[in-house]
Design an enzyme around this catalytic site. Structure first.
Site: not given
Ligand SMILES: [Ca+2]
Ligand SMILES: [Ca+2]
Length: 564
Positions: A235, A169, A301, A265
């Site tokens: 991000d 991410n 997750e 993750d």
């Molecule tokens: Ca993102």
């Protein structure tokens, strides 16, 4: 007295009768040893020292030892989550490392686990390493790529699979990609728009002139960048072909080094505002990995309830973590704390509800039950007062005997405590009461001092009634009966009630019946309608053992019986 201790006369099934001779012999030997010690004891201290060396197996250990392991090398495993930093230190700097973990593989194998999930191991400025600066290397604190290769080799020798944390991410703001993008943006004249042909890395992240939610200002500019967690974790723009190209290199790099899969993750945040795009990103990643290694295991997750995380199974991912049974207020905690609406039956109903929801999106999946992880207060802290230790043990049975690939967080097998802040949830593994003992880690710097309730591992190993031995017995049952993790799960609702929860699990022509008593009261239940021959395994949280006779299962408070 001997019979009470061994529980032999309470268990009058056919298999138990077959064992009776040996059980009695063991009981007599143990009893003789104890009485001899008592006989020659002049002072208390010597007796105690000598008695400690006399390990007297519990009834469950004796019964479960009759079952040979029957481990199938598929993706239904028992996975041990390791925070390398806090696990075992090989070089004396107080920080756990890959060589240290390799040294403790015999311990993990001995516990019965056959998969390891390592929290991030790639270079990172933080102690937790969830903000990565290089996706294709090992953090210096943990060792080298050679150490990693050696770890993989040693794991595979033991049939232990290795999955690594993959933080897709976001990166660290110290990652060269972000630094290049930030430098470029800073160099732009007022009013100019970034041009990916001048600096491809601007396309790797999400820059905006608007300060939207989840964005932070790039210092010295009027630009903002998406950073959903914290400003040091920008991000990534996962819809970018260039970013996907980088990720493709990363998955190849680790698969080529022998990893068996990835723990993903923060899946829900892939595209924070658009679930469809997030699932598209996830689908792309799953296909990317599976095209290179068809049997790679991937678990995501998505920290939310099952009605939401079930949707992510549309991506074709093997597993999404089953958050509904985790933490103090999850189904397991509620049942044990007496706050579940239907007591023990709540556990069975919930397993069925989750299964039915996931099946709306996929017909091929592996549930991923877990009870705690590195983001949660440790489970021993969920239970205080009466029966705290029994509940702490029973919770692990309810977690580790669920269908799917079950996860155990390091240190929970000895009932470690730690809850205050993130660092405190990741304390150094308590191998020994001697902080100078070999391999002991110092743990994260900002952890809060935490009073521990239960003994260190070395002491628990010597106590047949310890949490450690209970967890080990639980996993041995999981390993002995493949149908517990796989195949069809039937909640025997009509036979279950407030105190007892019963399942039939069937796989490959084998059938086992699991009877859980997660209540504070003893329970008896007639299971003769389920076509049972005998009790084959059990779990006891106290010296009282469950038993089976003439179709009736009798379970003391906080115990489990497995019948076939
Ligand atoms: Ca993102
Ligand atoms: Ca070290």
């Amino acid at each position: 007295m001997i019979n009470n201790k061994i529980g032999g006369h309470n268990m009058v099934g056919r298999a138990v009768n077959r064992l009776a001779g040996r059980l009695t012999a063991v009981a007599l030997t143990a009893a003789m040893a104890v009485s001899m010690l008592a006989g020659c004891a002049a002072g208390g201290k010597n007796t105690e020292t000598a008695a400690k060396k006399e390990y007297k197996p519990s009834a469950m250990e004796q019964m479960n030892a009759k079952n040979d392991p029957n481990v199938i090398q598929d993706n239904y495993r028992t996975c041990y989550e390791v925070f390398v930093y806090s696990f075992f230190d090989s070089d004396g700097d107080g920080i756990g490392d890959l060589k240290g973990l390799t040294e403790k593989l015999d311990y993990i194998e001995g516990l019965g686990c056959n998969e390891i999930w390592m929290m991030p191991i790639m270079p990172s400025p933080s102690y937790h390493k969830y903000d990565i600066t290089d996706y294709m290397n090992i953090d210096k604190q943990y060792g080298t790529l050679d150490d990693f290769d050696a770890l993989i080799t040693e794991c595979h020798k033991r049939n232990i699979n290795v999955i690594i944390d993959f933080v897709m991410n976001h990166t660290s703001n110290e990652h060269p990609w972000f630094k290049a993008a930030a430098d470029y943006i800073k160099s732009l004249p007022d009013g100019a728009e970034p041009d990916p042909s001048e600096c491809p890395y601007v396309d790797y992240y999400n820059f905006s002139k608007t300060n939207a939610g989840g964005y932070n200002q790039l210092p010295g500019t009027n630009w903002y960048y998406e950073s959903q967690f914290v400003d040091s974790m920008p991000d990534l723009n996962l819809q970018s072909e260039a970013v996907r190209g980088e990720i493709d290199k990363v998955t190849s790099f680790w698969l080529d080094r022998g990893v068996d899969g990835f723990r993903l993750d923060a899946v829900l945040y892939y595209n924070n505002n658009n679930q469809t795009e997030t699932i598209d990103d996830l689908t792309w990643l799953v296909n990317n990995v599976k095209s290179k290694k068809a049997d790679a295991y991937m678990v995501g997750e998505g920290w939310t309830t099952y009605r939401e995380y079930a949707k992510y199974y549309k991506s074709g991912i093997d597993s999404m973590f089953n958050f509904d049974f985790s933490q103090q207020d999850g189904y397991i905690g509620k049942v044990l704390n007496g706050t579940a609406n239907h007591g023990a039956s709540t556990y069975g109903n919930a397993i069925v509800d989750v299964e039915n929801e996931i099946k709306k999106y996929t017909d091929s999946y592996i549930d991923a039950p877990f009870y705690t992880n590195h983001d949660m207060g440790r489970s021993a802290g969920y239970y205080n007062g009466d029966n705290a230790e029994e509940k702490t043990k029973m919770a692990q049975a309810m977690n580790l005997l669920m269908p799917g690939n079950a996860f155990l967080y390091y240190g929970d097998e000895i009932g470690m405590r730690g809850a205050a802040n993130d660092e405190t949830k990741r304390l150094a593994m308590r191998w020994s009461g001697d902080s100078k003992a070999k391999g002991m880690c110092v743990g994260p710097q900002n952890a809060e001092e935490t009073e521990q309730t239960y003994d260190t591992l070395d002491k628990q190993m010597d106590d047949p009634y310890s949490i450690y031995n209970f967890v080990k017995q639980t996993i041995s049952i999981r390993n002995a009966f493949p149908e517990i993790a796989r195949g069809t799960n039937t909640f025997e609702k009509d036979l279950s009630n407030e105190n007892v929860c019963i399942f039939t699990r069937e796989y490959n022509g084998e059938k086992a019946v699991l009877v859980f008593n997660p209540s504070k009261d003893e329970a008896s239940v007639d299971v003769s309608s389920l076509g049972i021959n005998d009790a084959v395994a059990m779990l006891q949280t106290t010296k009282k053992a469950p038993s089976y006779k003439d179709g009736t299962a009798k379970l003391p408070a906080y115990s489990v019986l497995v019948l076939k």
